[in-house]
Write a protein that holds these residues in place. Structure first.
Motif, mmCIF file in Angstrom:
data_model
loop_
_atom_site.group_PDB
_atom_site.id
_atom_site.type_symbol
_atom_site.label_atom_id
_atom_site.label_comp_id
_atom_site.label_asym_id
_atom_site.label_seq_id
_atom_site.Cartn_x
_atom_site.Cartn_y
_atom_site.Cartn_z
ATOM 1 N N ASP A 87 0.826 -1.214 0.000
ATOM 2 C CA ASP A 87 0.000 0.000 0.000
ATOM 3 C C ASP A 87 0.857 1.259 0.000
ATOM 4 O O ASP A 87 0.504 2.259 -0.644
ATOM 5 N N SER A 88 1.994 1.215 0.702
ATOM 6 C CA SER A 88 2.871 2.395 0.706
ATOM 7 C C SER A 88 3.464 2.631 -0.676
ATOM 8 O O SER A 88 3.594 3.777 -1.123
ATOM 9 N N GLN A 91 0.730 4.156 -2.764
ATOM 10 C CA GLN A 91 0.523 5.559 -2.426
ATOM 11 C C GLN A 91 1.564 6.440 -3.102
ATOM 12 O O GLN A 91 1.240 7.531 -3.603
ATOM 13 N N GLU A 92 2.819 5.980 -3.138
ATOM 14 C CA GLU A 92 3.869 6.738 -3.825
ATOM 15 C C GLU A 92 3.567 6.840 -5.317
ATOM 16 O O GLU A 92 3.728 7.910 -5.916
#
Length: 265
Positions: A87-88, A91-92
């Motif tokens: 998920d990170s 998001q990026e």
């Protein structure tokens, strides 16, 4: 093999596919000195520009396709990349996409570039050897290696492959009316069942989402092949036997950092 045939669709062999993708004598090709030089029998289609490819939306990432195209594919074990980390990364990617969209709708070239950035992040994480890594076990890795090679020349042309401890790389060209999605489903469903049986386990094995990149030219093909075949050394593995290269292709001089011979097919 029969189980994989059922999972992936019809197993009938077309004569045209045999001629194009088989391992008959007389077909030659070489990956040498920064260029991929192949004869006409390989017949790989590259997009002339970003408008040639079509997008297949699935889950949170787009997948680009081209009839006759060749793809660099990565699929990974279910515990190799935690959801929070994925998920990170997403998001990026989405933040980069939002910044580009301020200038207008994303072009296909920009979306392809974002997909490559995402793939690079995921593969760097995988190379650290996260998760239980059951593919380190020879009896489990052998199941996956056999499945990858099973329909080479029939449903697809398998240019190169590497089974890592927690993920798999393949450079593959679907043949005829067979789609990449169908090939991936066949590989993953068949091997999940077989590997779980070897391990005495049940339940999920592979992560649902796979990462695939449409190769745009011969240089990208060469890079994808080299990346797959040298991935064990980049991840700190020595003497890793679970990798292979299609007959008729040779690596450029100097790209032989491993003592274990490549599997040929």
């Amino acid at each position: 093999r029969q189980g994989q045939r059922d999972a992936g669709g019809t197993g009938g062999r077309r004569q045209g596919q045999r001629d194009a993708g088989g391992t008959g004598a007389g077909r030659r090709g070489v990956i040498l000195c920064g260029r991929a030089l192949m004869d006409d029998n390989l017949d790989i289609a590259y997009p002339r520009d970003s408008e040639d490819a079509s997008k297949r939306g699935r889950k949170k990432l787009p997948h680009w396709e081209l009839e006759g195209g060749c793809y660099a594919v990565t699929f990974r074990l279910g515990d190799s990349l935690p959801r929070a980390v994925l998920d990170s990364f997403l998001q990026e990617r989405n933040a980069l996409a939002a910044a580009l969209q301020e200038k207008g709708e994303l072009t296909r070239a920009e979306e392809l570039s974002l997909a490559r950035v995402m793939n690079d992040k995921v593969e760097s994480w995988l190379d650290a050897g996260r998760g239980a890594c059951p593919l380190r076990k020879p009896e489990v890795a052998a199941v996956v290696a056999e499945a990858l090679r099973s329909f080479h020349g029939e449903r697809y042309r398998l240019v190169a492959w590497c089974v890592m401890p927690n993920h798999v790389h393949a450079v593959v060209q679907p043949l005829g009316q067979i789609t990449l999605e169908r090939v991936m489903h066949s590989w993953k469903s068949y091997t999940a069942h077989r590997c779980n049986k070897v391990l005495g386990k049940s339940g999920g094995f592979w992560q649902r989402e796979s990462y695939d990149r449409l190769l745009r030219n011969a240089e990208e093909l060469e890079h994808a092949v080299e990346y797959a075949l040298t991935n064990p050394e980049h991840a700190g593995l020595t003497g890793w036997p679970w990798r292979g290269l299609m007959r008729g292709l040779e690596l450029r001089m100097g790209l032989r950092p491993w003592p274990t011979p490549l599997q040929r097919y």
